[in-house]
Scaffold this motif. Structure first.
Motif, PDB file in Angstrom:
ATOM      1  N   GLU A 159     -60.951 -62.012 -57.394  1.00 19.54           N
ATOM      2  CA  GLU A 159     -60.792 -61.967 -56.287  1.00 19.54           C
ATOM      3  C   GLU A 159     -59.345 -61.042 -56.004  1.00 19.54           C
ATOM      4  OE1 GLU A 159     -63.812 -65.468 -54.292  1.00 19.54           O
ATOM      5  OE2 GLU A 159     -61.666 -65.470 -54.325  1.00 19.54           O
ATOM      6  N   THR A 160     -59.011 -61.005 -56.892  1.00 19.32           N
ATOM      7  CA  THR A 160     -57.247 -60.974 -56.452  1.00 19.32           C
ATOM      8  C   THR A 160     -57.453 -58.867 -56.935  1.00 19.32           C
ATOM      9  OG1 THR A 160     -56.105 -62.998 -57.102  1.00 19.32           O
ATOM     10  CG2 THR A 160     -54.670 -61.051 -57.000  1.00 19.32           C
ATOM     11  N   ALA A 161     -57.583 -59.243 -58.362  1.00 21.31           N
ATOM     12  CA  ALA A 161     -58.061 -57.741 -58.989  1.00 21.31           C
ATOM     13  C   ALA A 161     -58.872 -57.315 -57.742  1.00 21.31           C
ATOM     14  CB  ALA A 161     -58.693 -57.438 -60.479  1.00 21.31           C
ATOM     15  N   THR A 162     -60.319 -57.217 -57.751  1.00 22.50           N
ATOM     16  CA  THR A 162     -61.272 -55.844 -56.545  1.00 22.50           C
ATOM     17  C   THR A 162     -60.151 -56.377 -54.992  1.00 22.50           C
ATOM     18  OG1 THR A 162     -61.997 -58.561 -56.086  1.00 22.50           O
ATOM     19  CG2 THR A 162     -62.934 -57.014 -58.070  1.00 22.50           C
ATOM     20  N   TYR A 321     -72.279 -79.671 -58.940  1.00 24.54           N
ATOM     21  CA  TYR A 321     -71.702 -77.731 -58.910  1.00 24.54           C
ATOM     22  C   TYR A 321     -72.809 -77.300 -58.997  1.00 24.54           C
ATOM     23  CZ  TYR A 321     -67.624 -74.723 -59.450  1.00 24.54           C
ATOM     24  OH  TYR A 321     -67.406 -73.420 -59.191  1.00 24.54           O
ATOM     25  N   TYR A 322     -72.411 -76.679 -57.526  1.00 28.39           N
ATOM     26  CA  TYR A 322     -74.400 -76.044 -57.217  1.00 28.39           C
ATOM     27  C   TYR A 322     -74.146 -74.101 -57.531  1.00 28.39           C
ATOM     28  CZ  TYR A 322     -75.931 -79.450 -55.093  1.00 28.39           C
ATOM     29  OH  TYR A 322     -76.215 -80.803 -54.249  1.00 28.39           O
ATOM     30  N   GLY A 323     -72.792 -73.338 -57.809  1.00 25.43           N
ATOM     31  CA  GLY A 323     -72.345 -72.393 -58.681  1.00 25.43           C
ATOM     32  C   GLY A 323     -70.611 -71.906 -57.995  1.00 25.43           C
ATOM     33  N   ASN A 324     -70.948 -70.454 -57.631  1.00 27.94           N
ATOM     34  CA  ASN A 324     -69.404 -69.418 -57.445  1.00 27.94           C
ATOM     35  C   ASN A 324     -70.014 -68.694 -56.729  1.00 27.94           C
ATOM     36  OD1 ASN A 324     -68.021 -71.335 -59.565  1.00 27.94           O
ATOM     37  ND2 ASN A 324     -69.255 -69.900 -60.435  1.00 27.94           N
ATOM     38  N   HIS A 325     -69.215 -68.481 -55.685  1.00 25.81           N
ATOM     39  CA  HIS A 325     -68.955 -67.825 -54.449  1.00 25.81           C
ATOM     40  C   HIS A 325     -67.626 -66.573 -54.983  1.00 25.81           C
ATOM     41  CE1 HIS A 325     -66.895 -69.793 -51.662  1.00 25.81           C
ATOM     42  NE2 HIS A 325     -67.402 -70.991 -51.693  1.00 25.81           N
ATOM     43  N   GLY A 329     -63.430 -57.442 -53.179  1.00 18.64           N
ATOM     44  CA  GLY A 329     -63.200 -57.424 -52.127  1.00 18.64           C
ATOM     45  C   GLY A 329     -64.016 -57.758 -50.501  1.00 18.64           C
ATOM     46  N   ARG A 330     -63.493 -56.808 -49.644  1.00 22.98           N
ATOM     47  CA  ARG A 330     -64.288 -57.238 -48.384  1.00 22.98           C
ATOM     48  C   ARG A 330     -66.070 -57.426 -47.596  1.00 22.98           C
ATOM     49  NH1 ARG A 330     -59.161 -55.914 -44.293  1.00 22.98           N
ATOM     50  NH2 ARG A 330     -57.680 -56.075 -45.992  1.00 22.98           N
ATOM     51  N   ARG A 331     -66.388 -56.007 -48.952  1.00 24.56           N
ATOM     52  CA  ARG A 331     -67.543 -55.826 -48.533  1.00 24.56           C
ATOM     53  C   ARG A 331     -68.366 -55.513 -49.365  1.00 24.56           C
ATOM     54  NH1 ARG A 331     -64.300 -51.924 -46.478  1.00 24.56           N
ATOM     55  NH2 ARG A 331     -64.389 -50.839 -47.943  1.00 24.56           N
ATOM     56  N   ASP A 332     -67.919 -57.183 -50.149  1.00 22.90           N
ATOM     57  CA  ASP A 332     -69.094 -56.880 -51.542  1.00 22.90           C
ATOM     58  C   ASP A 332     -68.845 -58.686 -51.663  1.00 22.90           C
ATOM     59  OD1 ASP A 332     -70.935 -57.021 -53.536  1.00 22.90           O
ATOM     60  OD2 ASP A 332     -69.818 -55.148 -54.789  1.00 22.90           O
ATOM     61  N   ALA A 333     -69.807 -58.946 -52.582  1.00 23.50           N
ATOM     62  CA  ALA A 333     -69.243 -60.707 -53.265  1.00 23.50           C
ATOM     63  C   ALA A 333     -70.632 -60.730 -54.055  1.00 23.50           C
ATOM     64  CB  ALA A 333     -69.443 -61.773 -52.298  1.00 23.50           C
ATOM     65  N   ALA A 354     -74.600 -61.182 -49.492  1.00 26.41           N
ATOM     66  CA  ALA A 354     -73.349 -62.511 -49.589  1.00 26.41           C
ATOM     67  C   ALA A 354     -71.823 -62.037 -49.296  1.00 26.41           C
ATOM     68  CB  ALA A 354     -73.511 -62.010 -51.609  1.00 26.41           C
ATOM     69  N   ALA A 355     -71.318 -60.783 -49.214  1.00 33.46           N
ATOM     70  CA  ALA A 355     -70.003 -60.662 -48.625  1.00 33.46           C
ATOM     71  C   ALA A 355     -69.633 -61.783 -47.246  1.00 33.46           C
ATOM     72  CB  ALA A 355     -69.502 -59.036 -48.341  1.00 33.46           C
ATOM     73  N   ARG A 356     -70.896 -60.997 -46.763  1.00 32.98           N
ATOM     74  CA  ARG A 356     -70.781 -62.088 -44.985  1.00 32.98           C
ATOM     75  C   ARG A 356     -71.077 -63.411 -45.664  1.00 32.98           C
ATOM     76  NH1 ARG A 356     -73.730 -57.212 -43.595  1.00 32.98           N
ATOM     77  NH2 ARG A 356     -75.712 -59.044 -44.425  1.00 32.98           N
ATOM     78  N   LEU A 357     -71.742 -64.017 -46.349  1.00 30.97           N
ATOM     79  CA  LEU A 357     -72.326 -65.007 -47.088  1.00 30.97           C
ATOM     80  C   LEU A 357     -70.776 -66.288 -46.743  1.00 30.97           C
ATOM     81  CD1 LEU A 357     -75.569 -65.140 -48.164  1.00 30.97           C
ATOM     82  CD2 LEU A 357     -75.059 -66.522 -46.661  1.00 30.97           C
ATOM     83  N   LYS A 358     -69.663 -65.036 -47.781  1.00 30.43           N
ATOM     84  CA  LYS A 358     -68.729 -65.850 -48.323  1.00 30.43           C
ATOM     85  C   LYS A 358     -68.173 -66.032 -47.131  1.00 30.43           C
ATOM     86  CE  LYS A 358     -65.617 -66.923 -50.581  1.00 30.43           C
ATOM     87  NZ  LYS A 358     -64.499 -65.960 -52.024  1.00 30.43           N
ATOM     88  N   SER A 359     -67.730 -65.213 -46.075  1.00 26.35           N
ATOM     89  CA  SER A 359     -66.729 -64.605 -45.588  1.00 26.35           C
ATOM     90  C   SER A 359     -67.432 -66.473 -44.050  1.00 26.35           C
ATOM     91  CB  SER A 359     -67.001 -63.604 -44.025  1.00 26.35           C
ATOM     92  OG  SER A 359     -66.502 -63.599 -42.590  1.00 26.35           O
ATOM     93  N   GLY A 360     -68.694 -65.903 -43.819  1.00 29.20           N
ATOM     94  CA  GLY A 360     -69.182 -67.427 -43.523  1.00 29.20           C
ATOM     95  C   GLY A 360     -68.444 -69.025 -44.032  1.00 29.20           C
ATOM     96  N   VAL A 361     -68.891 -68.810 -45.543  1.00 21.75           N
ATOM     97  CA  VAL A 361     -68.148 -69.965 -46.097  1.00 21.75           C
ATOM     98  C   VAL A 361     -66.608 -69.549 -45.970  1.00 21.75           C
ATOM     99  CG1 VAL A 361     -66.928 -70.526 -48.588  1.00 21.75           C
ATOM    100  CG2 VAL A 361     -69.814 -69.982 -47.923  1.00 21.75           C
TER     101      VAL A 361
END
Length: 396
Positions: A159-162, A321-325, A329-333, A354-361
């Protein structure tokens, strides 16, 4: 006399648990104190964004706990004495001591240096707000044409690199991975990850362990020199040694060993949740240090504390443990689900959805801290016992 509950740390686990306890237990029977070193709730999952330049507004803990009856102590924890049931702290008013009847330990984790030469002196990290701001200042000072090396192929490193590559296209960004990039992902998700790295122009050094960090470069195990005006260390987490020094039973990692209810196996008045708890999940394996684990363990600890204090049967909450999000960057996940053996399932979700879902999380996690009892019963329960100050509980 009231039962004294002290919560150490106001991160994802501690802040939610404190608010929950205050709402579920009668204020006539308990007093809750939260000890935290900074006055704000810090969204750790967004610190890489803060470091790269995004403006993030942090919630004041005083506002979070307003009207709940929770007392906020702005201080740093320096020690725990489980035999005397006290916590040593230091703050603006100097050194002090807090007594407790029940302790919830949620001090979280920080960056793990792994003894690598130069990390403490020259590397940056995003495990705390102060360290993220330090990195932010350094990146601003780079100007254009600088080089950034992120060490670590886990969620934080990716996440930091992207985020850095997308927000600062003027910089040359690279990532050093001890193994294969995204090896723990499903084949399709791994391919998506590599495509994202290619799109963002991130250089990947696979099978590259870093053995030393210097001001302008990192040295790999094979002697290769990797240029780096800034080295960001994201090669794992470590817990504070306070728990081990206190005499609480801890694992090799320094995490507090707890039973299924998040209660210390050596000191029954102490509970732990979040990264600092060595908790065994429903699959028989230790839960990983993550925001998800903080949620599951704090809910279990809170439920157990309430049940035992009110004379109820202790419920068990799921520890899966269900998984990873993973933000790219801001437009991909990537959303990668795992099975009961923590093996990636073939199905994954990627891209803007997926990016919108991550933003929701991220938004939901922050919202839940401010509303820790949403949807829960409003009745505050009375305690079944009242503590005396010699440590013996007697009928109320």
């Amino acid at each position: 006399m009231k039962h004294r509950i002290v919560v150490l740390g106001a991160g994802y686990a501690g802040a939610f648990a404190a608010g929950n306890l205050a709402r579920r237990l009668s204020a006539a029977d308990i007093e809750i104190t939260v000890v935290n070193a900074v006055p704000d709730f810090v969204e750790r999952m967004r610190l890489h964004q803060l470091a790269i330049g995004q403006d993030i507004a942090f919630r004041k803990l005083a506002d979070v706990f307003a009207g709940t009856g929770v007392r906020l102590s702005l201080a740093r924890v320096t020690g725990v004495d489980p035999e005397r049931r006290t916590v040593a702290v230091t703050g603006e008013d100097g050194d002090g001591e807090l007594a407790y009847d029940t302790l919830l330990y949620t001090l979280g984790s920080s960056v793990a240096h792994h003894g690598v030469t130069g990390v403490a002196e020259y590397a940056f990290d995003v495990t705390g707000r102060s360290s993220a701001l330090r990195l932010r200042e350094r990146l601003v000072g780079l100007g254009g044409g600088g080089t950034v090396l992120v060490v670590g192929e886990g969620l934080t490193g990716i996440e930091t690199a992207t985020e850095c590559a997308e927000s600062r296209p003027d910089l040359s960004v690279a990532l050093a991975a001890r193994g294969e990039l995204g090896a723990w992902l499903s084949p399709k998700a791994r391919r998506h990850l590599r495509q994202a790295f290619d799109r963002l122009g991130i250089t990947v050094h696979e099978h590259t362990g870093i053995e030393a960090v210097e001001p302008a470069r990192a040295i790999a195990a094979d002697g290769t020199s990797i240029p780096a005006d800034v080295t960001v260390w994201a090669a794992g987490f470590a817990v504070h040694p306070i728990a081990a020094a206190s005499g609480l039973e801890v694992a090799e990692t320094g995490q507090i060993v707890v039973d299924r209810t998040m209660r210390s196996v050596s000191h029954p008045d102490v509970y732990a949740a979040g990264d600092c708890a060595y908790a065994i999940g429903d699959n028989g394996r230790p839960l990983p240090m993550s925001c998800g684990s903080a949620g599951y363990t704090n809910m279990q600890a809170t439920a157990a504390i309430i049940a035992r204090l009110t004379g109820s049967e202790v419920p068990t909450t799921g520890l899966k443990y269900y998984g990873n999000h993973i933000s790219l960057g801001r437009r991909d996940a990537i959303f990668q689900m795992v099975d009961g053996d923590v093996r990636s399932k073939s199905w994954y979700l990627g891209g803007r959805t997926a990016a919108r879902l991550k933003s929701g999380v991220l938004k939901a996690s922050g919202w839940s801290i401010v509303h820790p009892t949403f949807g829960m019963p409003k009745r505050r329960r009375r305690l079944a016992t009242a503590p005396d100050r010699a440590g013996v509980r007697v009928a109320a």
